[in-house]
Design a protein around this motif. Structure first.
Motif, PDB file in Angstrom:
ATOM      1  N   ARG A  45      44.352 -53.264 -18.527  1.00 17.12           N
ATOM      2  CA  ARG A  45      44.522 -54.471 -19.335  1.00 17.12           C
ATOM      3  C   ARG A  45      45.890 -54.518 -20.012  1.00 17.12           C
ATOM      4  O   ARG A  45      46.319 -55.566 -20.454  1.00 17.12           O
ATOM      5  N   GLN A  46      46.564 -53.375 -20.096  1.00 10.33           N
ATOM      6  CA  GLN A  46      47.894 -53.330 -20.698  1.00 10.33           C
ATOM      7  C   GLN A  46      49.005 -53.593 -19.679  1.00 10.33           C
ATOM      8  O   GLN A  46      50.138 -53.855 -20.061  1.00 10.33           O
ATOM      9  N   VAL A  47      48.684 -53.488 -18.404  1.00 10.69           N
ATOM     10  CA  VAL A  47      49.682 -53.664 -17.351  1.00 10.69           C
ATOM     11  C   VAL A  47      49.954 -55.152 -17.156  1.00 10.69           C
ATOM     12  O   VAL A  47      49.030 -55.955 -17.056  1.00 10.69           O
ATOM     13  N   THR A  48      51.214 -55.511 -17.111  1.00  9.28           N
ATOM     14  CA  THR A  48      51.573 -56.898 -16.839  1.00  9.28           C
ATOM     15  C   THR A  48      51.935 -57.026 -15.367  1.00  9.28           C
ATOM     16  O   THR A  48      52.562 -56.130 -14.801  1.00  9.28           O
ATOM     17  N   PRO A  49      51.544 -58.114 -14.751  1.00  8.83           N
ATOM     18  CA  PRO A  49      51.843 -58.278 -13.327  1.00  8.83           C
ATOM     19  C   PRO A  49      53.315 -58.601 -13.097  1.00  8.83           C
ATOM     20  O   PRO A  49      53.989 -59.155 -13.964  1.00  8.83           O
ATOM     21  N   ASP A  50      53.802 -58.235 -11.906  1.00  9.09           N
ATOM     22  CA  ASP A  50      55.173 -58.593 -11.545  1.00  9.09           C
ATOM     23  C   ASP A  50      55.215 -59.589 -10.387  1.00  9.09           C
ATOM     24  O   ASP A  50      56.276 -60.072 -10.027  1.00  9.09           O
ATOM     25  N   ALA A  51      54.045 -59.893  -9.823  1.00  7.83           N
ATOM     26  CA  ALA A  51      53.968 -60.883  -8.746  1.00  7.83           C
ATOM     27  C   ALA A  51      52.550 -61.436  -8.682  1.00  7.83           C
ATOM     28  O   ALA A  51      51.611 -60.834  -9.199  1.00  7.83           O
ATOM     29  N   THR A  71      57.263 -64.414  -7.394  1.00 14.06           N
ATOM     30  CA  THR A  71      57.797 -63.208  -8.022  1.00 14.06           C
ATOM     31  C   THR A  71      58.656 -63.512  -9.247  1.00 14.06           C
ATOM     32  O   THR A  71      59.121 -62.581  -9.897  1.00 14.06           O
ATOM     33  N   ASP A  72      58.864 -64.783  -9.537  1.00 13.94           N
ATOM     34  CA  ASP A  72      59.620 -65.153 -10.729  1.00 13.94           C
ATOM     35  C   ASP A  72      58.853 -64.676 -11.964  1.00 13.94           C
ATOM     36  O   ASP A  72      57.704 -65.081 -12.197  1.00 13.94           O
ATOM     37  N   ALA A  73      59.476 -63.804 -12.741  1.00  9.67           N
ATOM     38  CA  ALA A  73      58.788 -63.151 -13.866  1.00  9.67           C
ATOM     39  C   ALA A  73      58.219 -64.145 -14.867  1.00  9.67           C
ATOM     40  O   ALA A  73      57.098 -63.976 -15.346  1.00  9.67           O
ATOM     41  N   ARG A  74      58.955 -65.191 -15.168  1.00 13.99           N
ATOM     42  CA  ARG A  74      58.496 -66.176 -16.153  1.00 13.99           C
ATOM     43  C   ARG A  74      57.271 -66.939 -15.621  1.00 13.99           C
ATOM     44  O   ARG A  74      56.294 -67.133 -16.343  1.00 13.99           O
ATOM     45  N   THR A  75      57.316 -67.347 -14.367  1.00 15.15           N
ATOM     46  CA  THR A  75      56.192 -68.089 -13.782  1.00 15.15           C
ATOM     47  C   THR A  75      54.950 -67.213 -13.691  1.00 15.15           C
ATOM     48  O   THR A  75      53.848 -67.652 -14.016  1.00 15.15           O
ATOM     49  N   ALA A 114      53.687 -53.807  -8.665  1.00 14.14           N
ATOM     50  CA  ALA A 114      54.213 -52.905  -7.633  1.00 14.14           C
ATOM     51  C   ALA A 114      53.300 -52.912  -6.403  1.00 14.14           C
ATOM     52  O   ALA A 114      53.062 -51.884  -5.787  1.00 14.14           O
ATOM     53  N   GLY A 115      52.747 -54.074  -6.081  1.00  9.12           N
ATOM     54  CA  GLY A 115      51.891 -54.208  -4.910  1.00  9.12           C
ATOM     55  C   GLY A 115      50.445 -53.795  -5.115  1.00  9.12           C
ATOM     56  O   GLY A 115      49.628 -53.929  -4.218  1.00  9.12           O
ATOM     57  N   ILE A 116      50.108 -53.291  -6.291  1.00 12.93           N
ATOM     58  CA  ILE A 116      48.740 -52.855  -6.585  1.00 12.93           C
ATOM     59  C   ILE A 116      48.024 -53.973  -7.328  1.00 12.93           C
ATOM     60  O   ILE A 116      48.500 -54.445  -8.361  1.00 12.93           O
TER      61      ILE A 116
END
Length: 159
Positions: A45-51, A71-75, A114-116
């Motif tokens: 729950r603490q991990v933020t997505p990157d994609a 993959t746009d971080a803001r979107t 990271a793909g996970i």
């Protein structure tokens, strides 16, 4: 010896030291497993997505007719926050959605780091405003009473 104790039989004998040791080890192993599962749930729950992979498919089980990766971080952060800030409802609210027919479109948002996969979200196209969200293997339902879903779908550029 009218009140003498009958001799102990193996069925009524106190558990031996090996059995007690085994029970203690089982309890310790269960507690360690429980702590690991709780730690995993808290950390996921603490991990933020990157994609996020956004896809749309019909209920008939065919391949997605639309799919794209954002993959746009803001979107990604905005979509993730919008979905997770919808009010939480009992998971049984999903059962009140109309039964899908073969033409019903499902939208999937698969958030990854990271793909996970860290969170998988699904929403039927029409007739239901309840998002089915699975994070860390635990399902949660979010309801959209205010029309935020249309903003989410338009931001993801879904058809």
């Amino acid at each position: 010896m009218l009140f003498a104790r009958p001799p102990e039989t193996p069925a009524t004998a106190a558990p031996g030291p090996n059995r007690r040791l085994w029970a203690r080890r089982l309890i310790r192993a269960s507690l360690v497993l429980l702590i690991l599962l709780i730690g995993f749930e808290i950390s996921i729950r603490q991990v933020t997505p990157d994609a996020v992979r956004v896809s749309a498919y019909t209920v008939d089980g065919g391949p997605p007719f639309f799919s794209r990766e954002i993959t746009d971080a803001r979107t990604v952060a905005d979509l993730y926050d919008r979905i997770n800030n919808l009010p939480t409802v009992w998971y049984s609210a999903i059962n009140r959605c109309p039964a899908p027919n073969s033409g019903t479109v499902y939208y999937h948002f698969d958030f990854t780091r990271a793909g996970i996969p860290i969170e998988l979200d699904a929403l039927p196209e029409k007739g239901c405003s309840v998002w089915d969200v699975v994070r860390g293997g635990i399902p949660v339902a979010h309801n959209d009473p205010d029309g935020q879903t249309q903003l989410i779908l338009s931001e993801a550029h879904l058809p």
